[in-house]
Design an enzyme around this catalytic site. Structure first.
Site, PDB file in Angstrom:
ATOM      1  CB  SER A 142     -21.091 -35.520  -9.103  1.00  0.00           C
ATOM      2  OG  SER A 142     -21.610 -34.163  -9.602  1.00  0.00           O
ATOM      3  CG  ASN A 144     -23.695 -31.339 -10.026  1.00  0.00           C
ATOM      4  OD1 ASN A 144     -22.492 -30.418 -10.077  1.00  0.00           O
ATOM      5  ND2 ASN A 144     -23.987 -31.572 -10.968  1.00  0.00           N
ATOM      6  CB  THR A 189     -35.754   9.974  19.089  1.00  0.00           C
ATOM      7  OG1 THR A 189     -36.380  11.813  19.954  1.00  0.00           O
ATOM      8  CG2 THR A 189     -35.201   9.484  20.062  1.00  0.00           C
ATOM      9  CB  SER A 320      -8.830  19.172   2.763  1.00  0.00           C
ATOM     10  OG  SER A 320      -9.580  19.854   1.527  1.00  0.00           O
ATOM     11  CB  SER A 321      -5.926  18.207  -1.932  1.00  0.00           C
ATOM     12  OG  SER A 321      -7.438  18.899  -2.233  1.00  0.00           O
ATOM     13  CE  LYS A 326     -13.745  18.853   5.291  1.00  0.00           C
ATOM     14  NZ  LYS A 326     -14.028  17.151   5.214  1.00  0.00           N
TER      15      LYS A 326
END
Length: 472
Positions: A142, A144, A189, A320-321, A326
């Protein structure tokens, strides 16, 4: 009728099928009905192979039980062998997300295998009076029990691949931990200075966070390998020989060489999808760890002039454009996004499992799709992170050292020797006057220069040091 087409029939009527196609009428109906994700079954070759493995094991079992003619069994098995080497995968055209608990997927496999088998014995496609998709290819089965078993077989393969990628990523971090083992730096921390450690210790922790979960995946695979094949419709085994479940398990092992076993209770196994929730939860846990590591890498490499700048990530592309020069941490960023997606998939899988009703969960297609997607993305992300980021990381050793020497947190290493109250006063004065802890301790004559130099040696600040000398 045009010779380029054949007529096929089902419960709802008839349809024209191109003679070039190995799928049949039920597959074509499903293609028309489920224009959902735009992702066909052919995108998941592991699932197609798994379906073929189930069909071959079933044919062999049915033949041994005397239920299937030898010629038909051989043809079905040979057709399955063709699918094993990724032939005819383009014939699996049904959308991976579908109603019907996977019936359309199962019938896509049944029809393709039947028509390949027919051609292999010299017959025309659609000659179902000779080899029928349901009567022969789906004998003793089946949807299933076939569909969830195939999903588990494919999932087992995906998880094995994930383990391999986790080993690669863990090894990359481990190699860097050895490279950085003598570089002193400040541990933190709550994003505040804490106590000194080495960059090697930091990267070794990353390695162990990943490698520990390789064993978790191995345990999960043992649960995935429990199948309901032989249970047919709801687990009772209707329309199958009593000997079929045990025999088909043996045949599946012969076909796959995978340690799959039959579940103790097939009625329970047919409706219970909690194993998939467990798998998904494990994936979420793993990818959450890796995403946390990527957050750390982005922080540690931040700057380069106005951030922490303890490490340099490989420069992969202009960032970056508008801002010249960057460079962004694009590899950790994309891994973060994979984590967000996997966590979303986990929610879908959980809801789909919960939504099952009575003797069958009809939502297994969305469960399978999300599991396969999660693991595929994780495999790609982990390999990308290892090769395009971790392996190329370099350390800014002097910056790491300077941050330690200038840190207020350095006073913690002196606690056992000057006491908490004195250490607090030193820390407060250092913070207010922007002077070093070292100079203030000497000025207050809390320790001699020789003592201070000894206690603040890098090698004495990165492991347990409390001893009889610590008299407060």
């Amino acid at each position: 009728m045009d010779n380029n087409f054949r007529i096929e029939y089902d419960l709802l009527g008839e349809k024209e099928i191109s003679n070039d196609c190995y799928y049949g009428i039920q597959t074509l109906r499903a293609k028309d009905n489920f224009n959902i994700s735009g992702v066909p079954l052919s995108n998941f070759p592991k699932l197609i192979i798994a379906l073929a493995q189930v069909k071959k094991a079933s044919a062999l079992a049915n033949y041994e039980l005397g239920l299937l003619d030898e010629k038909i069994c051989f043809a079905i098995c040979s057709a399955c062998d063709e699918l094993f080497v990724k032939k005819y995968h383009s014939e699996f055209i049904v959308d991976v997300i579908q109603g019907g608990a996977g019936t359309s997927t199962n019938m896509n496999a049944n029809e393709v295998i039947a028509n390949i088998a027919l051609e292999l014995i010299g017959e025309k496609k659609g000659s179902y009076e000779i080899i029928h998709p349901n009567n022969h290819v789906n004998m003793s089965q089946s949807t299933n029990d076939v569909y969830p078993t195939a999903v588990r077989l494919a999932l087992y393969e995906y998880l094995s691949k994930l383990q391999n990628k986790m080993e690669v990523l863990s090894e990359s971090f481990l190699n860097k931990s050895k490279e950085f083992e003598n570089i002193i730096k400040m541990g933190r921390t709550q994003l505040q200075d804490a106590v000194p450690m080495t960059l090697g210790q930091e990267f070794k922790a990353f390695s162990l966070m990943i490698s520990d979960d390789i064993n978790v995946i191995e345990l999960v695979k043992e649960l995935v390998a429990q199948m309901n094949l032989g249970g047919t419709a709801i687990g009772t085994g209707i329309n199958a020989d009593p000997l079929y479940p045990s025999l088909v398990k043996e045949k599946l092992h012969e076909v796959t060489q995978k340690p799959f076993i039959t579940a103790c209770d097939l009625v329970q196994a047919t409706q219970d999808t909690s194993t998939f929730v467990l798998v998904s939860g494990s994936l979420k846990s793993i990818v959450t760890k890796v995403s946390k590591i990527c957050n750390d890498l982005r922080l540690l490499s931040s700057g380069p002039r106005a951030g922490i700048n303890e490490i340099n990530l490989p420069k992969m592309q202009p960032g970056s454009s508008i801002m010249p020069g960057k460079v962004n941490p694009v590899i950790p960023e994309v891994v973060n996004q994979v984590a967000f997606q996997v966590i979303g998939h986990d929610t879908t899988i959980t809801m789909a499992s919960e939504g099952g009703q009575l003797q069958l969960n009809v939502f297994e297609p969305i469960i399978a799709y999300n599991l396969f997607q999660s693991i595929s993305m994780m495999c790609n992300a982990f390999e990308t992170l290892a090769f395009k980021c971790i392996d190329g990381i370099t350390a800014n050793e002097q910056i790491c050292k300077d941050l330690v020497l200038n840190s207020i947190g350095l006073v913690t290493a002196l606690n056992p020797y000057i006491g908490y109250s004195n250490a607090t006063k030193v820390a407060k004065e250092a913070l207010e006057t922007n002077r070093s802890v070292y100079d203030i301790v000497l000025e207050k004559e809390l320790l001699t220069k020789a003592q201070l130099d000894e206690y603040l040696k890098p090698e004495n600040m990165i492991h347990p040091t409390y001893s009889k000398e610590c008299k407060i």
